[in-house]
Design a protein around this motif. Structure first.
Motif, short mmCIF file in Angstrom:
data_model
loop_
_atom_site.label_atom_id
_atom_site.label_comp_id
_atom_site.label_asym_id
_atom_site.label_seq_id
_atom_site.Cartn_x
_atom_site.Cartn_y
_atom_site.Cartn_z
N ASP A 1 3.19 5.16 7.33
CA ASP A 1 2.99 5.54 5.93
C ASP A 1 1.51 5.71 5.61
OD1 ASP A 1 5.76 5.43 5.46
OD2 ASP A 1 5.65 3.26 5.08
N ARG A 2 0.79 6.24 6.59
CA ARG A 2 -0.63 6.55 6.47
C ARG A 2 -1.51 5.30 6.35
NH1 ARG A 2 -1.95 11.68 5.75
NH2 ARG A 2 -3.87 11.17 4.62
N ASN A 3 -0.96 4.14 6.67
CA ASN A 3 -1.72 2.89 6.66
C ASN A 3 -1.70 2.23 8.03
OD1 ASN A 3 -2.47 2.61 3.78
ND2 ASN A 3 -0.25 2.53 3.49
N LEU B 1 0.84 -1.19 0.00
CA LEU B 1 0.00 0.00 0.00
C LEU B 1 0.89 1.24 0.00
CD1 LEU B 1 -2.62 -1.16 2.65
CD2 LEU B 1 -2.92 -1.08 0.17
N THR B 2 0.72 2.08 -0.99
CA THR B 2 1.62 3.21 -1.13
C THR B 2 1.04 4.49 -0.54
OG1 THR B 2 0.68 3.66 -3.31
CG2 THR B 2 2.65 2.25 -3.20
N GLN B 3 -0.29 4.55 -0.41
CA GLN B 3 -0.88 5.77 0.11
C GLN B 3 -2.08 5.43 0.97
OE1 GLN B 3 -1.97 8.59 -2.86
NE2 GLN B 3 -2.57 10.17 -1.41
N GLY B 4 -2.11 5.91 2.19
CA GLY B 4 -3.22 5.63 3.08
C GLY B 4 -3.95 6.90 3.46
N LYS B 5 -4.84 6.76 4.43
CA LYS B 5 -5.70 7.89 4.80
C LYS B 5 -5.59 8.27 6.27
CE LYS B 5 -9.61 4.72 5.33
NZ LYS B 5 -10.98 4.41 4.91
N TYR B 6 -4.68 7.60 7.00
CA TYR B 6 -4.59 7.87 8.43
C TYR B 6 -3.30 8.64 8.75
CZ TYR B 6 -8.06 4.14 8.31
OH TYR B 6 -9.16 3.39 8.01
N THR B 7 -3.27 9.27 9.89
CA THR B 7 -2.10 10.03 10.32
C THR B 7 -1.14 9.11 11.08
OG1 THR B 7 -3.47 12.02 10.56
CG2 THR B 7 -1.32 12.02 11.67
N ASP B 8 0.12 9.13 10.68
CA ASP B 8 1.11 8.25 11.32
C ASP B 8 1.16 8.48 12.82
OD1 ASP B 8 1.63 7.45 8.80
OD2 ASP B 8 3.74 7.99 8.77
N SER C 1 -9.74 -0.65 6.84
CA SER C 1 -11.01 -0.05 7.21
C SER C 1 -11.65 -0.87 8.33
CB SER C 1 -11.96 -0.02 6.00
OG SER C 1 -13.28 0.32 6.39
N THR C 2 -12.45 -0.21 9.15
CA THR C 2 -13.18 -0.92 10.20
C THR C 2 -14.55 -1.39 9.71
OG1 THR C 2 -14.04 1.19 11.04
CG2 THR C 2 -12.05 0.30 12.08
N ILE D 1 -14.03 -5.12 19.36
CA ILE D 1 -12.74 -4.87 18.71
C ILE D 1 -12.88 -3.78 17.65
CG2 ILE D 1 -10.93 -5.88 17.26
CD1 ILE D 1 -11.57 -8.58 18.63
N ILE D 2 -13.94 -3.91 16.83
CA ILE D 2 -14.16 -2.93 15.76
C ILE D 2 -14.37 -1.53 16.34
CG2 ILE D 2 -15.71 -2.24 13.88
CD1 ILE D 2 -16.33 -5.25 13.49
N GLU D 3 -15.16 -1.45 17.41
CA GLU D 3 -15.41 -0.15 18.05
C GLU D 3 -14.13 0.43 18.64
OE1 GLU D 3 -18.34 1.94 21.38
OE2 GLU D 3 -18.19 -0.25 21.27
N ALA D 4 -13.30 -0.42 19.24
CA ALA D 4 -12.05 0.05 19.85
C ALA D 4 -11.10 0.59 18.79
CB ALA D 4 -11.39 -1.08 20.63
N VAL D 5 -10.98 -0.12 17.66
CA VAL D 5 -10.11 0.34 16.58
C VAL D 5 -10.66 1.64 15.98
CG1 VAL D 5 -9.16 -0.22 14.31
CG2 VAL D 5 -9.30 -1.99 16.07
N SER D 6 -11.98 1.69 15.80
CA SER D 6 -12.61 2.91 15.28
C SER D 6 -12.35 4.09 16.21
CB SER D 6 -14.12 2.69 15.13
OG SER D 6 -14.41 1.66 14.22
N ASP D 7 -12.44 3.81 17.50
CA ASP D 7 -12.19 4.85 18.50
C ASP D 7 -10.76 5.36 18.42
OD1 ASP D 7 -12.74 6.46 20.75
OD2 ASP D 7 -11.95 4.93 22.10
N ALA D 8 -9.82 4.42 18.25
CA ALA D 8 -8.41 4.81 18.15
C ALA D 8 -8.14 5.64 16.91
CB ALA D 8 -7.53 3.56 18.16
N LEU D 9 -8.79 5.29 15.82
CA LEU D 9 -8.54 5.98 14.54
C LEU D 9 -9.39 7.23 14.40
CD1 LEU D 9 -8.41 2.88 12.17
CD2 LEU D 9 -6.47 4.24 12.98
N GLY D 10 -10.40 7.37 15.28
CA GLY D 10 -11.25 8.55 15.21
C GLY D 10 -12.24 8.49 14.08
N VAL D 11 -12.72 7.28 13.76
CA VAL D 11 -13.74 7.13 12.72
C VAL D 11 -15.05 6.72 13.36
CG1 VAL D 11 -12.05 6.55 10.95
CG2 VAL D 11 -13.11 4.73 12.29
N SER D 12 -16.14 6.96 12.67
CA SER D 12 -17.46 6.70 13.24
C SER D 12 -17.73 5.21 13.33
CB SER D 12 -18.54 7.38 12.41
OG SER D 12 -18.58 6.85 11.10
N PHE D 13 -18.51 4.84 14.33
CA PHE D 13 -18.88 3.43 14.52
C PHE D 13 -20.28 3.36 15.11
CE2 PHE D 13 -19.32 -0.19 17.42
CZ PHE D 13 -19.13 -1.24 16.53
#
Length: 405
Positions: free
Chosen positions: A321-323, A292-299, A355-356, A371-383
């Protein structure tokens, strides 16, 4: 004072140990069948991802086919609970209800109908809420720590469990006889079993005690008179009929009694192996991230939390690397076999998809969502947790998300 045979003493010891050490084995066996079936339908079946359920079925299925339903008679904690409750009922002078033989035969078809219903649900990928199942509620309260929260008793599954408990005082193994879908599967596959209880007709005095003592409602006297042996696949190899037969007209090959003990040990041994298979996805490391060369998350490294079956699930998520490069579970309160089942699949899928938005694991829905909610919480995405039926939107810096430099 009632004298117990060596066979019954041994069987009860195994039942007690199984109840204490492996109370959820029957749930795991049922979930293993469901998981493998769903994976085959979805085209996601692999030996590595399905190793745990495969080992559990290897422990149970071949033995049931060739030797009989020792799992039901010796290992199943749910069956042992019903057996104990009926024994308790006799001590409380509660008279057992004798089910009419014709009605008994018709009621036993219910469990086969339930199998068909479950297979249809699996086929159409419909997941049943864990709170609707008396099995799951039993699994929660079969361990000491489960009693810290009484909410599961106030569910539909809790109500069903209460009905099973009460009815077990009046009818021995009532759920096993009429409603257990796992027992129905075992009944179907145990027909060709090698060992069967036999009768020496010259010794029989037609007292019918063997039939009266059968916990599964088999007409032992009728079957052995007509066929010379018990052919019913409802037999759970408890051997109560043999121990009750005073003239010793009923008998088995001595190897069968030994087989019962050995089989119990084999089932528990392979079960342990199944629940302790190497957890290759605990850290969530994947080769996919390299492509993966380009991601959407902050390192960075983040922590997040979510609600599992029994309590909070906490994870650490690393982004490079944003992944998403790795996900590590730091703490959880769910039962280990169920949580491991969810963890081994969910973490891999989140990293693979970056993705979650992934499917939950059947039979471990609450742990999966935790697990999904915890990862979403860490990444700051909606769940949105479907178990709570409520929105749980989290902003980029909301919830319990913490950046660790």
């Amino acid at each position: 004072m009632k004298k117990y045979s060596i066979t019954q003493i041994t069987r009860h010891i195994i039942q007690l140990l199984s109840f204490i050490l492996f109370p959820g084995l029957f749930i795991l066996t049922w979930n293993a069948i469901s998981s493998i079936y769903r994976a085959i339908l979805e085209g996601t079946f692999t030996l590595s991802s399905m190793m745990s359920p495969i080992l559990i079925l290897i422990a149970v299925i071949p033995i049931t086919i060739f030797l009989g339903r020792f799992f039901c008679g010796y290992i199943c904690a749910f069956g042992s609970m019903q057996e104990f409750l009926n024994y308790l009922g006799t001590k409380l002078k509660i008279k057992n209800i004798k089910i009419n033989p014709n009605l008994d035969k018709k009621l036993k078809y219910i469990k086969y109908i339930l199998i068909i219903i479950f297979v249809m649900l699996w086929t159409f990928n419909i997941t049943i809420d864990a709170k609707l199942s008396p099995w799951n509620v039993f699994g929660v309260y079969s361990s000491y720590k489960g009693w810290s929260d009484f909410s599961m008793l106030l569910t539909f599954g809790g109500l069903l469990l209460l009905l099973i408990i009460i009815s077990s005082l009046f009818v021995e193994r009532v759920f096993c006889r009429y409603f257990c879908p796992l027992g129905a599967i075992f009944s179907l596959i145990s027909k060709p079993r090698i060992y069967k209880i036999k009768k020496d007709s010259t010794e029989c005095v037609n007292c019918d005690l063997c039939t009266k003592k059968c916990p599964m409602g088999i007409d032992v006297d009728e079957e052995t008179s007509a066929h010379g042996k018990v052919i019913s696949s409802e037999c759970v190899d408890c051997f109560k009929c043999i121990d009750t037969c005073k003239p010793k007209a009923l008998y088995i090959n001595p190897k069968q009694t030994v087989s019962g003990i050995v089989v119990a040990a084999i089932i528990l041994g392979i079960y342990c192996a199944g629940t302790m298979t190497p957890n290759t996805s605990n850290s969530g490391e994947q080769l996919l991230q390299n492509s993966l060369t380009q991601g959407k998350y902050t390192d960075g490294t983040y922590t997040g939390s979510g609600e599992g079956y029994r309590g909070t699930v906490t994870v650490e998520v690393k982004v490079s690397d944003r992944n998403i490069s790795s996900i590590t579970v730091q703490s959880y309160q769910d039962d280990e076999p169920f949580f491991d089942k969810a963890q081994n699949t969910i973490i891999n899928e989140i990293i693979s998809n970056q993705s979650t938005d992934v499917d939950v694991v059947s039979g471990a829905t609450y742990s999966s969502n935790g697990i999904i909610e915890a990862v979403s919480d860490a990444l700051g995405v909606s769940f949105t947790n479907p178990n709570d039926q409520m929105e749980n939107e989290r902003g980029h810096g909301g919830g319990h998300r913490h950046r660790m430099e």
